[in-house]
Design an enzyme around this catalytic site. Structure first.
Site, mmCIF file in Angstrom:
data_model
loop_
_atom_site.group_PDB
_atom_site.id
_atom_site.type_symbol
_atom_site.label_atom_id
_atom_site.label_comp_id
_atom_site.label_asym_id
_atom_site.label_seq_id
_atom_site.Cartn_x
_atom_site.Cartn_y
_atom_site.Cartn_z
ATOM 1 N N GLY A 240 19.586 7.264 -1.850
ATOM 2 C CA GLY A 240 19.319 8.473 -1.080
ATOM 3 C C GLY A 240 18.345 8.336 0.066
ATOM 4 O O GLY A 240 18.240 9.251 0.892
ATOM 5 N N GLY A 278 22.587 2.945 -0.606
ATOM 6 C CA GLY A 278 23.878 2.731 0.046
ATOM 7 C C GLY A 278 23.687 2.725 1.552
ATOM 8 O O GLY A 278 23.694 1.688 2.220
ATOM 9 N N ARG A 279 23.452 3.926 2.087
ATOM 10 C CA ARG A 279 23.276 4.114 3.524
ATOM 11 C C ARG A 279 22.193 3.216 4.107
ATOM 12 O O ARG A 279 22.348 2.659 5.198
ATOM 13 C CB ARG A 279 22.895 5.584 3.759
ATOM 14 C CG ARG A 279 22.872 6.037 5.192
ATOM 15 C CD ARG A 279 22.286 7.458 5.275
ATOM 16 N NE ARG A 279 22.896 8.375 4.336
ATOM 17 C CZ ARG A 279 23.982 9.128 4.608
ATOM 18 N NH1 ARG A 279 24.512 9.091 5.793
ATOM 19 N NH2 ARG A 279 24.484 9.942 3.688
ATOM 20 N N ARG A 315 32.139 12.060 9.278
ATOM 21 C CA ARG A 315 30.842 12.677 8.999
ATOM 22 C C ARG A 315 30.509 13.870 9.898
ATOM 23 O O ARG A 315 30.012 14.879 9.395
ATOM 24 C CB ARG A 315 29.727 11.631 9.045
ATOM 25 C CG ARG A 315 29.911 10.511 8.006
ATOM 26 C CD ARG A 315 28.733 9.556 7.940
ATOM 27 N NE ARG A 315 27.534 10.237 7.522
ATOM 28 C CZ ARG A 315 26.569 10.642 8.332
ATOM 29 N NH1 ARG A 315 26.624 10.391 9.620
ATOM 30 N NH2 ARG A 315 25.533 11.272 7.852
ATOM 31 N N TYR A 319 29.904 16.985 7.654
ATOM 32 C CA TYR A 319 28.486 17.317 7.409
ATOM 33 C C TYR A 319 27.755 17.724 8.689
ATOM 34 O O TYR A 319 26.521 17.709 8.698
ATOM 35 C CB TYR A 319 27.719 16.097 6.886
ATOM 36 C CG TYR A 319 28.312 15.283 5.784
ATOM 37 C CD1 TYR A 319 28.793 15.869 4.615
ATOM 38 C CD2 TYR A 319 28.324 13.886 5.871
ATOM 39 C CE1 TYR A 319 29.298 15.085 3.595
ATOM 40 C CE2 TYR A 319 28.818 13.094 4.850
ATOM 41 C CZ TYR A 319 29.308 13.705 3.713
ATOM 42 O OH TYR A 319 29.784 12.916 2.705
ATOM 43 N N CYS A 344 44.430 17.146 16.099
ATOM 44 C CA CYS A 344 44.649 18.575 16.359
ATOM 45 C C CYS A 344 43.884 19.450 15.372
ATOM 46 O O CYS A 344 44.465 20.095 14.488
ATOM 47 C CB CYS A 344 46.136 18.869 16.339
ATOM 48 S SG CYS A 344 46.915 18.084 17.764
ATOM 49 N N GLU A 345 42.571 19.443 15.510
ATOM 50 C CA GLU A 345 41.648 20.272 14.727
ATOM 51 C C GLU A 345 40.437 20.480 15.617
ATOM 52 O O GLU A 345 39.944 19.506 16.206
ATOM 53 C CB GLU A 345 41.126 19.521 13.481
ATOM 54 C CG GLU A 345 42.144 19.171 12.451
ATOM 55 C CD GLU A 345 42.140 20.103 11.248
ATOM 56 O OE1 GLU A 345 41.289 21.021 11.193
ATOM 57 O OE2 GLU A 345 42.994 19.897 10.388
HETATM 58 C C1 LIG Z 1 26.151 8.022 -3.262
HETATM 59 C C2 LIG Z 1 25.244 7.579 -4.338
HETATM 60 C C3 LIG Z 1 24.226 6.659 -4.055
HETATM 61 C C4 LIG Z 1 23.934 6.137 -2.667
HETATM 62 O O1 LIG Z 1 23.367 7.111 -1.851
HETATM 63 P P1 LIG Z 1 22.759 6.663 -0.425
HETATM 64 O O2 LIG Z 1 22.284 7.942 0.157
HETATM 65 O O3 LIG Z 1 23.865 6.077 0.353
HETATM 66 O O4 LIG Z 1 21.665 5.713 -0.690
HETATM 67 C C5 LIG Z 1 23.467 6.199 -5.112
HETATM 68 N N1 LIG Z 1 23.667 6.645 -6.381
HETATM 69 C C6 LIG Z 1 24.625 7.542 -6.682
HETATM 70 C C7 LIG Z 1 24.800 7.974 -8.080
HETATM 71 C C8 LIG Z 1 25.435 8.043 -5.666
HETATM 72 O O5 LIG Z 1 26.386 8.946 -5.961
#
Ligand SMILES: *Cc1c(COP(=O)(O)O)cnc(C)c1O
Length: 422
Positions: A240, A278-279, A315, A319, A344-345
């Site tokens: 996150g 992740g991000r 995205r 979002y 076409c949106e």
């Molecule tokens: C999506 C997700 C992540 C990764 O989130 P990031 O914001 O990309 O770091 C980690 N754990 C769980 C359970 C997720 O669903």
């Protein structure tokens, strides 16, 4: 920091010209920098270096490209997976079973069975009902399943509603007030070994405060579980942590500040810690390279129509996300335009009234910070091909996903009774 820089007046990925890639592969195309992926993996590990044997499990869903996973496996990262497809991808990339965490609210019995047979560190479960299913699966296989329960701490993460996961109105995790009862029920289930606790409150967090609140709540639960003689081994703090998306966008805390906060909050936990970024790992390691199709006059600003669309990068439509837009060969001029794709949106809008470097018809531009939740979410909407992906490493590059034409006759079989003209 990333490795997308202007060299001799032209934007490069590491030492490779983006014009050369566009020439050979066509546009739109995702371009990833191997050096940036490696750097982000190392920065995260360094930020956690004071902890005892932390596991950094990359959230595969952010960017599951096999080449990306292979680089991260070499950097020693594990995987946080949310489907059996991601499990197979992580294993194929060389990630060890003991470095894999299985998250997600709807794991099926067959997914559980395959992961349990193949091996993993822990199932992150989201309900007692899920544990009942897993218990039966494990008993059939004659195995014991290591599990954690995901706690929903009811904390506002301060991010977009659609990527908030830790409030009472979200589907994720167990309300923290129900956790002790749930753990007691888990203890009674055969073939289940309660090994941990986990929390993940959302994505693109730009403040440490909600994370610290969630971790402190988890710490309180760990104390209570200890008093009930649960032999926990792992506390998984989720992912996150946000990334910088560009000028005027919120500046997230650094991984080092995050690591220091975690060290402070968890000092007395006596547990191994896991993280699921992740991000943070892949976001700024990728761009979406696209070409201007034409400029259409508009009421307030001209429409800059590019050949990438919401099916390639979802995205902004999903979002209201901001992506910084740069011209591959900036000439010094500026313009204010609405940047849109051909789909076409009306939602196929990347930016309204964006002030940016001038780009004329036929010129190349990039959407920055497109390495996470970009290609991973692409679709074939409007019978557009699935976007190709390229990996750059120093002065070499390779196609790591072909342009997939799902609308082609070969991909879509027509029932026999619809053959011919009648
Ligand atoms: C999506 C997700 C992540 C990764 O989130 P990031 O914001 O990309 O770091 C980690 N754990 C769980 C359970 C997720 O669903």
């Amino acid at each position: 920091m990333d490795h997308f820089d202007i060299i001799d007046g032209e934007l490069h990925s590491e030492q490779v010209s983006l014009e050369a890639i566009a020439e050979e592969v066509g546009t739109p195309v995702y371009v990833y920098s191997a050096a940036t992926l490696s750097r982000h993996a190392r920065v995260m590990k360094e930020a956690l270096a004071s902890l005892d044997d932390p596991l950094v499990a990359y959230a595969v869903k952010a960017n599951p490209n096999p080449a990306v996973l292979a680089i991260l496996a070499r950097e020693g990262l594990g995987a946080d997976i949310v489907s059996i497809g991601e499990y197979r991808a992580a294993r194929a990339a060389g990630m060890a079973p003991g470095d894999i965490l299985f998250s997600g609210v709807g794991k099926t019995a067959s997914e559980m069975a395959e992961a349990l047979e193949g091996g993993l560190l822990q199932f992150n479960l989201e309900s007692v009902q899920e544990a009942v299913t897993l218990s039966a699966v494990a008993r059939d296989l004659g195995k014991t399943a290591p599990v954690a329960l995901r706690i929903n701490p009811d904390v506002e993460a301060g991010t977009h509603a659609k990527i908030t996961t830790g409030t009472a109105d979200n589907k994720f995790g167990l309300p923290i007030g129900d956790a002790m009862d749930a753990f007691a029920m888990l203890r009674g289930l055969p073939n289940i070994d309660v090994t941990g606790v986990t929390v993940h409150i959302g994505s693109q967090l730009t403040s440490l405060e909600p994370l610290e609140t969630a971790f402190r709540a988890l710490g309180g639960l760990i104390d209570e579980l200890r008093r009930q003689d649960f032999a926990l081994r792992l506390a998984d703090l989720g992912g996150g942590l946000g990334v910088p998306y560009g000028p005027g966008q919120p500046e997230p805390p650094t991984p080092a500040d995050y690591g220091a906060m975690v060290g402070r909050v968890t000092a007395n936990w006596g547990l191994r810690l896991a993280f699921e970024p992740g991000r943070l790992i892949s976001g700024n390691a990728g761009v979406l390279l696209t070409r201007v199709v034409r400029i259409k006059p508009g009421e307030h600003h001209p429409w800059l129509i590019v050949d990438a669309a919401m099916n390639d990068l979802m995205r902004p439509a999903l979002y209201d996300a901001y992506h910084h837009i740069e011209v591959v060969r900036p000439g010094g001029g500026r313009m204010t335009v609405n940047v849109v794709g051909p789909v076409c949106e009306s939602g196929d809008t990347f930016a309204m009234a964006r002030e940016m470097d001038f780009a004329g018809e036929g010129e190349l531009v990039v959407f920055r910070t497109a390495g996470a939740y970009g290609a991973a979410m692409s679709s074939g909407y409007n019978s557009r091909p699935i976007t190709p992906e390229v990996l750059v490493d120093g002065d070499r590059w390779a196609l790591v996903r072909q342009r997939l034409d799902l609308a082609s006759a070969a991909a879509l079989p027509l029932p026999e009774w619809l053959h011919g003209r009648h």
